[in-house]
Scaffold this motif. Sequence first.
Motif, PDB file in Angstrom:
ATOM      1  N   SER A 148       0.747  -1.249   0.015  1.00 35.87           N
ATOM      2  CA  SER A 148       0.059   0.048  -0.036  1.00 35.87           C
ATOM      3  C   SER A 148       0.857   1.420  -0.093  1.00 35.87           C
ATOM      4  O   SER A 148       0.319   2.375  -0.074  1.00 35.87           O
ATOM      5  CB  SER A 148      -0.843  -0.106   1.254  1.00 35.87           C
ATOM      6  OG  SER A 148      -0.368   0.106   2.416  1.00 35.87           O
ATOM      7  N   LYS A 154       1.583   4.959  -7.483  1.00 31.00           N
ATOM      8  CA  LYS A 154       0.392   5.480  -6.400  1.00 31.00           C
ATOM      9  C   LYS A 154      -0.877   5.067  -6.861  1.00 31.00           C
ATOM     10  O   LYS A 154      -1.879   4.788  -5.831  1.00 31.00           O
ATOM     11  CB  LYS A 154       0.432   7.095  -6.348  1.00 31.00           C
ATOM     12  CG  LYS A 154      -0.503   7.638  -5.370  1.00 31.00           C
ATOM     13  CD  LYS A 154      -0.422   9.226  -5.199  1.00 31.00           C
ATOM     14  CE  LYS A 154      -1.319   9.736  -4.355  1.00 31.00           C
ATOM     15  NZ  LYS A 154      -1.037   9.326  -2.733  1.00 31.00           N
ATOM     16  N   GLU A 158      -3.235   2.690  -4.401  1.00 30.30           N
ATOM     17  CA  GLU A 158      -4.597   3.194  -4.138  1.00 30.30           C
ATOM     18  C   GLU A 158      -5.495   2.090  -4.534  1.00 30.30           C
ATOM     19  O   GLU A 158      -6.569   1.717  -3.737  1.00 30.30           O
ATOM     20  CB  GLU A 158      -4.961   4.783  -4.590  1.00 30.30           C
ATOM     21  CG  GLU A 158      -4.124   5.601  -4.021  1.00 30.30           C
ATOM     22  CD  GLU A 158      -4.486   6.967  -4.789  1.00 30.30           C
ATOM     23  OE1 GLU A 158      -5.258   6.779  -6.003  1.00 30.30           O
ATOM     24  OE2 GLU A 158      -4.214   7.836  -4.486  1.00 30.30           O
TER      25      GLU A 158
END
Length: 290
Positions: A148, A154, A158
């Motif tokens: 995570s 990114k 997510e």
Amino acid sequence: MATATASPSAAGVPVGPGLSMFDPIFIGIDEFGQPVYITLAYRNLLAGGEPGGGKSGLLNAIAAHAALSVDSRLVLLDGKLVELGQWEDSADAFIGPDMPAALDVLRRLQLVMNNRYAWLRAHNRRKLTAADRLSVITVLVDEIAFYSATVGSKQEQEEFVALLRDLVARGRAAGIPVVAATQRPSFDIIPTSLRDLFGYRAAFRCTTPNSSNIVLGHGWAEQGYSATDIAPTNQGAAYLIAEGGVPRRIKVAYLTDAQIAGIADYAAWIRRPATISAPAGSPADWGMAA
């Protein structure tokens, strides 16, 4: 004249009665020396604490029960490869430091979950039971933060968090419990909205009361239940809280590498057929994307 053959136990292989994921799972003892059990089929478990505190011991104790259960399939995510690696031969999926593979297996689990709920709705049911003869798909994640917050883009991180949250939130009644661990108990890794979805939470030694509260819940450290009180040399000690309960001090059962290897070898041997038949009219199982 018949020739006697040595039993598996004579060769050092653990042999026991068939276990089920609907059975209580032995995870250790409490401070009074009494055995501690958890029932994981309809619950999720979160373990957090500093490195070396004993989280992997808890995950391996649960993995051992799941691997020996006749109604369980294992899905393992282990960024380090070695914490859960000995159970690879008993798992339907073993994911290492590979974000695309991790996302793929979580998407597949989401599809299985959705199909199981569609089947339950068609039969006016709210949850799976042992009588349905469908496997409990036990998902173990060693180090949430790796997937995570460390590896991948990114956007991928997510998506991983969103898929994991959905699985934790909805998977229990569909027979897909999640056991997750992290050595970074902070709000960015375990937001309150995610933490509160875990029916069981275990706080191993933490460096700050705030970290302990992030695992157990707000305010417990101030009431005297702080994992900062656990001595660094007392590996495997933790505070365990269940839904609606009060934290209790426990000592997690420890399996040596040799013991894990013996159990894992036996579990892989008894799983050789790798089929758990589903009754007519029931949803297909994990291998058929149910």
